[in-house]
Write an enzyme that holds these catalytic residues in place. Structure first.
Site, PDB file in Angstrom:
ATOM      1  N   ALA A   1       0.911  -1.356  -0.077  1.00  0.00           N
ATOM      2  CA  ALA A   1       0.090  -0.025  -0.010  1.00  0.00           C
ATOM      3  C   ALA A   1       0.858   0.996   0.124  1.00  0.00           C
ATOM      4  CB  ALA A   1      -0.934   0.207   1.117  1.00  0.00           C
ATOM      5  N   ALA A   2       2.109   1.158  -0.151  1.00  0.00           N
ATOM      6  CA  ALA A   2       2.939   2.417  -0.208  1.00  0.00           C
ATOM      7  C   ALA A   2       2.452   3.353  -1.177  1.00  0.00           C
ATOM      8  CB  ALA A   2       4.287   2.004  -0.180  1.00  0.00           C
ATOM      9  N   GLY A   3       2.110   2.667  -2.370  1.00  0.00           N
ATOM     10  CA  GLY A   3       1.752   3.492  -3.656  1.00  0.00           C
ATOM     11  C   GLY A   3       0.388   4.101  -3.422  1.00  0.00           C
ATOM     12  N   ASP A   4      -0.531   3.356  -2.342  1.00  0.00           N
ATOM     13  CA  ASP A   4      -1.655   4.026  -2.208  1.00  0.00           C
ATOM     14  C   ASP A   4      -1.757   5.203  -1.390  1.00  0.00           C
ATOM     15  OD1 ASP A   4      -2.701   1.925  -3.636  1.00  0.00           O
ATOM     16  OD2 ASP A   4      -3.164   0.377  -2.000  1.00  0.00           O
TER      17      ASP A   4
END
Ligand code: RIB
Length: 302
Positions: free
Chosen positions: A250-253
């Site tokens: 979820a880093a991109g989220d």
């Protein structure tokens, strides 16, 4: 007044196992602890935006089951408006099976369930929220026809759209001209442009192709190397803070949720990307998806 951000996308329950290495095909790996936490690219971005100061309206479709009920409770706890969240009478809520290795890398398989039935017609009653929002934030874990329709509604209301093209998929050329920002990572960039991303020149070339297709601003996320911004005036790499990653899920989220807040607050692209880099860097130092999203005050204190 906090800016309104309309997020349209998926909601999942993540089942996570930590292992020393990611299993190869046919391999069984004995892992460490198991934990369950709320996820889904859309929901993760909604929670990240809400924690960082956005007034978030989230449109998704959950199943009529315990996971769907828990997801709704979680969104309410985060102060997210759930007025347009629907429950599918037949399909189960989305689920993701995630393995995370000792370097924080992950491997994810998603059963979309009710996310797959979020249809274009489901957006019609929310047109007013498009009109009232500063930013419309989208990803690709719901049907592409729904994403395309959302972009059309945003365009006829003169609203800025940020599209995070994840998971990677081919997109119709006509979609790009109505995107204020597109935010692919390396592999998504390769899929969308056909350019193999190996160095700064290939990143620049790919960004130029996405700009030519019509996206007004291109932000290519580069993980621990930060992000690259490209538009008609800017071509710049924005580095990020080095951290010890334990889980990149979820880093991109979190990056996209933070970016939406900063853009809605009228930060410059460079400022917005620096803010989003910081939020994503904090998230990889924590386990889980929504559980890893930082609050505004934490970023201020850093
Ligand atoms: O981007 C991470 C997310 O991808 C996880 O939360 C999982 O649910 C999948 O949607």
């Amino acid at each position: 007044m906090n800016p309104k951000i309309l997020v349209i996308g998926s909601s999942n329950t993540d089942m996570v196992i930590q292992t020393r290495h990611l299993p190869a095909p046919g391999e069984t790996v004995l892992g460490g602890s198991f934990f369950m936490n709320p996820g889904g690219k859309g929901a993760n971005q909604a929670v990240a935006s809400a924690r960082l100061g956005g007034q978030v309206i989230f449109i998704t479709k959950v199943g009529n089951d315990i996971f769907g009920k828990q997801a709704l409770e979680q969104f309410r706890r985060e102060g997210i408006s759930v007025n347009y969240i629907q429950s599918d009478p037949d399909l189960p809520s989305g689920v993701a099976l995630i393995t995370v290795d000792h370097l924080g890398e992950n491997c994810i398989a998603v059963a979309p369930g009710s996310n797959a039935s979020l249809s274009p017609a489901d957006l019609d009653e929310a047109e007013e929220e498009f009109q009232n929002s500063a930013i419309i934030l989208l990803q690709l874990e719901i049907p592409l026809s729904t994403v395309i329709y959302a972009v059309e509604i945003a365009a006829r209301n003169n609203k800025r759209v940020i599209l995070n093209p994840a998971p990677a998929a081919l997109l119709p050329d006509a979609l790009f001209k109505n995107l204020f920002i597109i935010t692919p990572n390396r592999s998504e960039t390769e899929m969308l442009t056909g350019v193999a991303i190996k160095d700064d020149d290939s990143i620049r070339l790919a960004a130029q192709i996405l700009r030519k297709k019509g996206a007004e601003n291109v932000i290519i996320t580069l993980g621990s190397e930060g992000a690259y911004i490209y538009n008609d005036e800017i071509s710049t790499f924005v580095p990020t803070t080095k951290v010890e990653a334990i889980d990149s899920t979820a880093a991109g989220d979190i990056f996209n949720g933070a970016l939406a807040v900063a853009i809605a607050e009228r930060a410059s692209l460079e400022q917005a990307v620096a803010f989003a880099n910081k939020a994503a860097a904090v998230s990889v130092t924590r386990m889980g998806a929504q559980s890893s999203a930082p609050f505004r005050q934490e970023l201020i204190n850093l």
